[in-house]
Design an enzyme around this catalytic site. Structure first.
Site, PDB file in Angstrom:
ATOM      1  N   SER A  13       1.377  -1.203  -0.187  1.00  0.00           N
ATOM      2  CA  SER A  13       0.096   0.089  -0.108  1.00  0.00           C
ATOM      3  C   SER A  13       0.647   1.221   0.034  1.00  0.00           C
ATOM      4  CB  SER A  13      -0.696   0.261   1.305  1.00  0.00           C
ATOM      5  OG  SER A  13      -1.649   1.266   1.693  1.00  0.00           O
ATOM      6  N   TYR A  18      -2.461  -1.116   9.817  1.00  0.00           N
ATOM      7  CA  TYR A  18      -2.037  -1.400   8.510  1.00  0.00           C
ATOM      8  C   TYR A  18      -1.411  -1.476   8.325  1.00  0.00           C
ATOM      9  CZ  TYR A  18      -4.121  -1.584   3.178  1.00  0.00           C
ATOM     10  OH  TYR A  18      -4.325  -2.294   2.571  1.00  0.00           O
TER      11      TYR A  18
END
Length: 258
Positions: free
Chosen positions: A150, A163
């Site tokens: 990400s 995350y």
């Protein structure tokens, strides 16, 4: 079932291939002439719809159920893959693994619970580590691995600390896999999407107009990403002519937070 032997087609295994980025990646690969093994957690109908779309493009495809957060099931899943390869392709190996499946948690650092942290670790870090390990005997020499990370591993937005920590671990894992699997000719890279308009995380980027505009303003290309932007990038990473790139992090974000 078509049982004609075909050793010329390449086969990619994509986790979380029933929706979102996994679906777009699967269809982009099918359009590129690559056959598919998809996994889904609960959405079997959606996965079978992707299989049907791939077959309409002239490719072979199968869908298998898998929860990437349950590492104890990986040996049994590897056996399912082995059986699918034998039954559908009369082959013993596939050519590319895309570790895509995941889920999101939005919580401030102070409010993140141990349960949330552990669930993210099981799905995003432990899952790719041990699933790749379980599937290595079935991955062909000269094959490819793409680990989906990400943009949040590079830039920071409040609420995504846990995350992003997992995705940072995935990027380190990529470099180690590239080093250790290099003798087999296996190229391993990270693909890091930016903000994408999907149902991920409750669909906030897609559905919240103010958030969408904020993220677009922080992106060089002036918009948030679409799933097909990522699918096309996965297909490019797995293209035949891209064999010499390994151990790299490729961010596909339209130039977020430059």
């Amino acid at each position: 079932m078509n049982t004609t032997t075909d050793t010329s087609s390449r086969i990619a295994l994509i986790t979380g291939g029933s929706r979102g980025l996994g679906r777009s990646s699967a269809l982009a690969l099918a359009a590129q002439g690559i056959d598919l093994i998809l996994t889904y957690q609960r959405q079997e109908a959606d996965a079978q719809a992707v299989v049907a779309q791939a077959q309409a493009l002239g490719r072979r495809a199968v869908a298998l159920q898998l929860d990437v957060g349950e590492a104890s099931r990986f040996p049994a899943f590897a056996e399912q893959v082995r059986q699918a390869l034998r039954a559908t392709w009369q082959r013993t190996h596939f050519d590319a693994l895309v570790n895509n499946a995941g889920m999101g948690v939005h919580a401030s650092f102070e409010a993140t619970t141990e349960q949330q942290f552990d669930e993210l670790a099981r799905v995003h870090l432990k899952g790719p580590f041990f699933l790749t390990q379980a599937l290595l005997p079935l991955l062909a020499d000269g094959g490819r691995i793409v680990n989906v990370s990400s943009g949040l591993a590079r830039f920071s937005f409040p609420g995504y600390a846990a995350y992003a920590v997992m995705k940072g671990g995935v990027e380190v894992l990529t470099r180690y896999l590239a080093r250790e699997l290099g003798p087999r000719g296996i190229a391993v890279n990270t693909l890091a999407p930016g903000a994408i308009a999907t149902d991920f995380g409750g669909g906030a980027v897609r559905d919240d107009a103010a958030l969408n505009a904020q993220l677009a303003a922080a992106t060089a290309m002036g918009r948030v990403g679409q799933p097909d932007d990522i699918g096309a990038a996965v297909a490019a990473l797995l293209a035949e002519g891209n064999r010499w790139m390994t151990g790299q992090r490729i961010e596909v974000s339209g130039g977020m937070m430059l």
